[in-house]
Design an enzyme around this catalytic site. Structure first.
Site, PDB file in Angstrom:
ATOM      1  N   ASP A  78       0.834  -1.202   0.000  1.00  0.00           N
ATOM      2  CA  ASP A  78       0.000   0.000   0.000  1.00  0.00           C
ATOM      3  C   ASP A  78       0.866   1.248   0.000  1.00  0.00           C
ATOM      4  O   ASP A  78       1.628   1.482   0.935  1.00  0.00           O
ATOM      5  CB  ASP A  78      -0.912  -0.009   1.232  1.00  0.00           C
TER       6      ASP A  78
ATOM      7  N   LYS B  76      -2.974   5.844  -4.070  1.00  0.00           N
ATOM      8  CA  LYS B  76      -4.062   6.772  -3.768  1.00  0.00           C
ATOM      9  C   LYS B  76      -3.859   8.103  -4.467  1.00  0.00           C
ATOM     10  O   LYS B  76      -2.723   8.569  -4.609  1.00  0.00           O
ATOM     11  CB  LYS B  76      -4.154   7.015  -2.255  1.00  0.00           C
TER      12      LYS B  76
ATOM     13  N   LEU C  12      -1.810  -0.278  14.323  1.00  0.00           N
ATOM     14  CA  LEU C  12      -1.136  -0.473  15.610  1.00  0.00           C
ATOM     15  C   LEU C  12      -1.069   0.811  16.420  1.00  0.00           C
ATOM     16  O   LEU C  12      -0.341   0.888  17.418  1.00  0.00           O
ATOM     17  CB  LEU C  12       0.278  -1.027  15.381  1.00  0.00           C
TER      18      LEU C  12
ATOM     19  N   SER D 254       6.502  -0.893   8.825  1.00  0.00           N
ATOM     20  CA  SER D 254       7.757  -0.919   9.565  1.00  0.00           C
ATOM     21  C   SER D 254       8.890  -0.984   8.551  1.00  0.00           C
ATOM     22  O   SER D 254       8.702  -1.477   7.437  1.00  0.00           O
ATOM     23  CB  SER D 254       7.831  -2.129  10.504  1.00  0.00           C
TER      24      SER D 254
ATOM     25  N   ARG E 114      10.534  -6.727  12.711  1.00  0.00           N
ATOM     26  CA  ARG E 114       9.136  -6.360  12.947  1.00  0.00           C
ATOM     27  C   ARG E 114       8.280  -6.630  11.710  1.00  0.00           C
ATOM     28  O   ARG E 114       7.097  -6.973  11.839  1.00  0.00           O
ATOM     29  CB  ARG E 114       9.039  -4.893  13.354  1.00  0.00           C
TER      30      ARG E 114
ATOM     31  N   ASN F  77       5.058  -8.993  12.184  1.00  0.00           N
ATOM     32  CA  ASN F  77       3.701  -8.540  11.878  1.00  0.00           C
ATOM     33  C   ASN F  77       2.936  -9.477  10.944  1.00  0.00           C
ATOM     34  O   ASN F  77       1.706  -9.412  10.889  1.00  0.00           O
ATOM     35  CB  ASN F  77       3.743  -7.140  11.266  1.00  0.00           C
TER      36      ASN F  77
END
Length: 280
Positions: free
Chosen positions: A46, A76, A194, A236, A241, A245
């Site tokens: 994304d 976007k 998060l 991240s 991490r 995730n």
């Protein structure tokens, strides 16, 4: 093969339920971050024009060697220019994003903010429908839209957005929006899932549940999203991490834990209110 489950959008397009977000990742670091995520098993990436890292994201996608049909790419439209948006302006912005990403199509194209005071999101989304019909945007949707904005889109454009990407985490559970989405077949996608590292992962309830399952607080919160049916896009740049995730499929929260996490909802936004946000 990725172990991430998928959801089916309202036009039949299949989307991974857990993706990788690149908000605040500098363009020069985006290729490495995207490559690390893809190696870890993510297949949904994304980005956004406003993040100014579409070029780096595209380089990371290309370098991975993963077939395009196995990837799900979202970007976007950054609709913050002072002038009112026209159909042609939307098409130019979309072409610019495609060029930067070095792709022939995107899987999901979102309008970044409703900006209701500008009164142009209907025009923008009508242009989005054309992009969808052309096949260059496999699905189109919105970001940061409230139910009132969505109702107007459905009534005036005649199309139900495939997804709405909104700020969503246990301290801002967005029950009204999630219910509206469910009623109309709109996928709920969580940004800042998060809580942006601003205290959510240190909340005693989250920490206690993490200890119960032998998991990290971040894994607990992402599991909460998945069990609610949300799409989540944690961000991240730290390899450990990034791997952590996506390691959220070997356990399930019980009803008591889901209820405890629901009780954390304060209706508190970390980001701006979509009714008033008009950053140029």
């Amino acid at each position: 093969m990725s172990k991430v489950p998928s959801i089916t959008l309202n036009n039949g397009v299949v989307m991974p339920q857990l993706g990788f977000g690149v908000w605040q990742v500098p363009d020069g670091e985006a290729a490495k971050a995207v490559g690390t995520a893809l190696e870890a098993g993510y297949r949904s990436i994304d980005t956004a024009a406003a993040y100014d890292n579409e070029k780096g994201t595209g380089r990371g996608l290309a370098a991975s060697g993963i077939p395009r049909e196995e990837l799900f790419v979202t970007t976007k439209l950054w609709n913050s220019a002072s002038e009112t948006w026209s159909r042609d302006a939307v098409f130019r912005a979309f072409d610019t994003s495609l060029s930067k990403l070095n792709l022939d199509y995107v899987d999901l194209y979102l309008i970044h903010w409703p900006r209701p005071m500008r009164d142009d999101y209907i025009t923008i989304l009508k242009a989005f429908s054309e992009l969808n019909e052309s096949g260059r945007a496999k699905a189109v949707g919105v970001s940061n839209f409230k139910p009132a904005h969505l109702s107007r889109v459905i009534d005036e454009v005649g199309v139900v957005p495939a997804a709405n990407q909104i700020e969503l985490h246990p301290q801002l559970a967005q029950a009204e929006s999630r219910a509206f989405h469910a009623e109309h077949g709109i996928a709920t996608e969580a940004w800042s899932p998060l809580g942006q590292g601003k205290g959510l992962l240190e909340v005693p309830t989250v920490v206690a549940i993490a200890q119960k399952y032998g998991r990290t607080p971040a894994q607990i919160v992402l599991r909460w999203h998945l069990q609610l049916g949300n799409v989540a896009i944690p961000k991240s740049v730290t390899p450990s991490r990034i791997a952590e995730n996506i390691d959220v499929f070997g356990f399930e929260l019980d009803d008591e834990d889901m209820t405890a996490l629901a009780a954390l909802d304060e209706g508190r936004r970390l980001g701006p209110d979509p009714d008033t946000f008009d950053w140029n």
